[in-house]
Design a protein around this motif. Structure first.
Motif, PDB file in Angstrom:
ATOM      1  N   THR A 206       0.851  -1.184   0.000  1.00 39.35           N
ATOM      2  CA  THR A 206       0.000   0.000   0.000  1.00 39.35           C
ATOM      3  C   THR A 206       0.886   1.233   0.000  1.00 39.35           C
ATOM      4  O   THR A 206       2.098   1.148   0.222  1.00 39.35           O
ATOM      5  CB  THR A 206      -0.921   0.062   1.242  1.00 39.35           C
ATOM      6  N   ALA A 207       0.275   2.388  -0.201  1.00 38.93           N
ATOM      7  CA  ALA A 207       1.032   3.627  -0.074  1.00 38.93           C
ATOM      8  C   ALA A 207       1.570   3.775   1.343  1.00 38.93           C
ATOM      9  O   ALA A 207       2.677   4.284   1.560  1.00 38.93           O
ATOM     10  CB  ALA A 207       0.152   4.819  -0.441  1.00 38.93           C
ATOM     11  N   ASN A 208       0.783   3.330   2.328  1.00 35.90           N
ATOM     12  CA  ASN A 208       1.198   3.490   3.717  1.00 35.90           C
ATOM     13  C   ASN A 208       2.462   2.712   4.059  1.00 35.90           C
ATOM     14  O   ASN A 208       3.276   3.172   4.865  1.00 35.90           O
ATOM     15  CB  ASN A 208       0.068   3.069   4.658  1.00 35.90           C
ATOM     16  N   ASN A 209       2.634   1.518   3.481  1.00 35.20           N
ATOM     17  CA  ASN A 209       3.823   0.744   3.832  1.00 35.20           C
ATOM     18  C   ASN A 209       4.882   0.728   2.726  1.00 35.20           C
ATOM     19  O   ASN A 209       5.943   0.125   2.918  1.00 35.20           O
ATOM     20  CB  ASN A 209       3.458  -0.693   4.232  1.00 35.20           C
ATOM     21  N   GLY A 210       4.595   1.413   1.609  1.00 37.54           N
ATOM     22  CA  GLY A 210       5.544   1.355   0.514  1.00 37.54           C
ATOM     23  C   GLY A 210       5.939   2.675  -0.116  1.00 37.54           C
ATOM     24  O   GLY A 210       6.956   2.755  -0.811  1.00 37.54           O
ATOM     25  N   LEU A 211       5.153   3.741   0.116  1.00 36.06           N
ATOM     26  CA  LEU A 211       5.412   4.989  -0.601  1.00 36.06           C
ATOM     27  C   LEU A 211       5.507   6.222   0.295  1.00 36.06           C
ATOM     28  O   LEU A 211       5.655   7.338  -0.213  1.00 36.06           O
ATOM     29  CB  LEU A 211       4.314   5.226  -1.651  1.00 36.06           C
ATOM     30  N   MET A 212       5.423   6.054   1.616  1.00 32.74           N
ATOM     31  CA  MET A 212       5.434   7.234   2.474  1.00 32.74           C
ATOM     32  C   MET A 212       6.730   8.046   2.383  1.00 32.74           C
ATOM     33  O   MET A 212       6.683   9.280   2.486  1.00 32.74           O
ATOM     34  CB  MET A 212       5.143   6.826   3.918  1.00 32.74           C
ATOM     35  N   PRO A 213       7.899   7.425   2.184  1.00 32.83           N
ATOM     36  CA  PRO A 213       9.090   8.264   1.997  1.00 32.83           C
ATOM     37  C   PRO A 213       8.965   9.202   0.795  1.00 32.83           C
ATOM     38  O   PRO A 213       9.480  10.330   0.835  1.00 32.83           O
ATOM     39  CB  PRO A 213      10.215   7.239   1.803  1.00 32.83           C
ATOM     40  N   MET A 214       8.285   8.764  -0.242  1.00 32.92           N
ATOM     41  CA  MET A 214       8.076   9.621  -1.406  1.00 32.92           C
ATOM     42  C   MET A 214       7.183  10.804  -1.047  1.00 32.92           C
ATOM     43  O   MET A 214       7.475  11.957  -1.381  1.00 32.92           O
ATOM     44  CB  MET A 214       7.440   8.820  -2.540  1.00 32.92           C
ATOM     45  N   PHE A 215       6.067  10.520  -0.357  1.00 33.09           N
ATOM     46  CA  PHE A 215       5.173  11.609   0.035  1.00 33.09           C
ATOM     47  C   PHE A 215       5.870  12.573   0.993  1.00 33.09           C
ATOM     48  O   PHE A 215       5.499  13.753   1.082  1.00 33.09           O
ATOM     49  CB  PHE A 215       3.902  11.058   0.680  1.00 33.09           C
ATOM     50  N   GLY A 216       6.872  12.087   1.735  1.00 32.84           N
ATOM     51  CA  GLY A 216       7.594  12.930   2.668  1.00 32.84           C
ATOM     52  C   GLY A 216       8.822  13.598   2.098  1.00 32.84           C
ATOM     53  O   GLY A 216       9.514  14.338   2.816  1.00 32.84           O
ATOM     54  N   ASP A 217       9.122  13.374   0.825  1.00 33.20           N
ATOM     55  CA  ASP A 217      10.282  13.990   0.187  1.00 33.20           C
ATOM     56  C   ASP A 217      10.173  15.517   0.279  1.00 33.20           C
ATOM     57  O   ASP A 217       9.088  16.089   0.129  1.00 33.20           O
ATOM     58  CB  ASP A 217      10.347  13.547  -1.280  1.00 33.20           C
ATOM     59  N   GLU A 218      11.298  16.188   0.523  1.00 34.14           N
ATOM     60  CA  GLU A 218      11.285  17.636   0.703  1.00 34.14           C
ATOM     61  C   GLU A 218      10.816  18.383  -0.533  1.00 34.14           C
ATOM     62  O   GLU A 218      10.393  19.545  -0.451  1.00 34.14           O
ATOM     63  CB  GLU A 218      12.670  18.127   1.111  1.00 34.14           C
TER      64      GLU A 218
END
Length: 478
Positions: A206-218
């Motif tokens: 899911t986005a929650n366990n696989g993509l959160m670093p992307m959403f948190g990118d500066e």
């Protein structure tokens, strides 16, 4: 992910402005961050619901999908309005589209051709599978050529699956899935407890366990609870997006715009922007599914390691597709119809799903009403899809000859496959499509459309992996 008040974004300029955060939008951004500098704004109508919240509340979103559109037809259209979109609610089924799905008209004289083929998409299938740590069957190269191996081994098959695979090695395979067979770094292995829409173990990608670093990118700003209202543009370029937050409009400008809501909301946004016309909104569809139960004589099932263990292509491709839809047969490892009542025979059952392709028909479409809200007009699946179901059920006895079949029972028609598609289809000709082979709008040349709204045909296979691969390819070509 950095919290932001969307109202503070009014008047700002971004290099890329993205609508939506599901498979289409998220995988596009994932690739774009590797290739292109600049600030990215993601505009998401829903909230962020972490995994624990979804399990505790028994839902993927606080905003039900049926409150986001209007329809006179009782047919449901399921999707998740939340950060991560369909990555939250999908079951993790991840087959590739059949190579012939991309050339349906050329091969069989029906439907449409895509402006790309399987070979164009193949490297990006492999990339998407790596990102999601897909478990898959290496024997699927019999149908699907591969440049890279599956990241994870296949799930354990049921006894009926093993018999079918031995008898039909070029048609029967373990289901490719994002429900981890072996625990990757980000999530545990599949627990085979079957409530996959909200996995209790958090084993599916899911986005929650696989993509959160992307959403948190500066470089990335995420505006939650922000509904995209309309684009502004002139000539052949989009210049701005207007979205609504807390009842107030906010306007942002950008250089590149990416539309990745879904096959209902994406065409509605274009129509609210006076950027519709032609085939915009037309061809809303999904595959057609039914439930069948096979009663077995002396053979037990339900001994696999995940919810759907097998997938059979024996009724899929061939000249029959000129007359009726292809059929894909899913072999389930869940007791969809309960256990058998006879003493000692509880597990002598095999639940199947038959899924047939549909055609894009203009009578099934999306428009907007006087208030600008999305309106779904859906008449029915095509006769082509209905004939495909009838033919597939009639051919099941022969397909299942390797098994000790006592009876084959039609159980029910599935109300939806939860795969809305096709309202902004790809193609080479602006007269018969909305976007081109690079997923760029034929007129608005800085607008990329991602997601299953871009599909030119309706595969029987689950669409999420193909959506992800298309987005990776589109971002690589920007």
């Amino acid at each position: 992910m950095r919290p932001i008040d969307p109202a503070t974004l009014a008047g700002e300029h971004f290099d890329t402005v993205v609508v939506g955060s599901g498979f289409g939008a998220a995988f596009f951004v994932h690739k774009l961050l590797e290739r292109r500098p600049g600030r990215i704004l993601i505009v998401e109508w829903g909230r962020h619901h972490p995994h624990d919240w979804q399990v505790a509340h028994g839902t993927n979103s606080a905003l039900p999908a049926d409150r986001t559109y209007r329809s006179d037809n009782p047919k449901p259209w399921h999707y998740t309005v939340a950060l991560g979109g369909g990555t939250n609610c999908w079951f993790g089924q991840a087959p590739r589209f059949h190579p012939s799905d991309f050339k349906l008209r050329s091969r069989y004289g029906v439907g449409n051709d895509w402006p790309i083929d399987y070979a164009d998409l193949e490297p990006y299938y492999g990339e998407a599978e790596a990102i999601m740590a897909i478990s898959g069957d290496p024997d699927m190269t019999a149908i699907f050529p591969r440049s890279t191996p599956y990241p994870q081994p296949p799930h354990h098959l049921t006894t009926p699956d093993r018999i079918m695979k031995k008898a039909q090695p070029e048609a029967h395979f373990a289901m490719p899935t994002a429900r981890a067979r072996v625990a990757p770094e980000q999530r545990p292995a599949c627990c085979a407890s079957f409530p996959c829409q909200r996995c209790p173990a958090d084993a599916k990608f899911t986005a929650n366990n696989g993509l959160m670093p992307m959403f948190g990118d500066e470089r990335v700003t995420v505006a939650l609870r922000s509904k995209a209202l309309r684009y502004e543009g002139a000539g052949n370029s989009v210049s701005a997006l207007v979205f609504e937050h807390a009842g107030k409009p906010c306007r942002v400008t950008g250089d590149l715009f990416v539309l990745g809501a879904n096959a209902i909301q994406s065409p509605a946004i274009l129509q609210r922007s006076s950027m519709g016309g032609g085939l915009t909104g037309k061809g809303l569809h999904e595959s057609l599914g039914t439930h069948v139960e096979v009663l077995l004589d002396g053979m037990n099932g339900f001994d696999g390691s995940t919810i759907t263990t097998g997938i059979n292509f024996g009724l899929y491709d061939g000249d029959h597709r000129g007359e009726h839809g292809a059929a894909l047969v899913y072999f389930d490892n869940r007791w969809t119809h309960g256990l058998r009542a006879e003493k000692g025979r509880w597990r002598q059952s095999l639940p199947l799903m038959i899924v047939t392709e549909d055609l894009l028909e203009d009578r099934n479409h999306v428009t907007v009403d006087g208030r600008g809200e999305a309106v779904v007009s859906f008449v029915a699946p095509s006769d082509y899809a209905e004939r495909g179901q009838a033919e597939a059920f009639a051919k099941l006895p022969r397909l299942l000859e390797p098994l000790p079949v006592e009876d084959i029972v039609f159980r029910s028609r599935r109300p939806t496959e939860s795969h809305l598609q096709g309202t902004l289809r790809m193609g080479e000709d602006p007269a018969t499509s909305v976007i081109d082979a690079k997923m760029i709008h034929h007129r608005w040349r800085n607008l990329v459309v991602v997601g299953s709204s871009a599909f030119a045909t309706c595969s029987c296979a689950n669409p999420s992996l193909t959506v992800a691969a298309l987005s990776l390819r589109a971002a690589a070509m920007v």
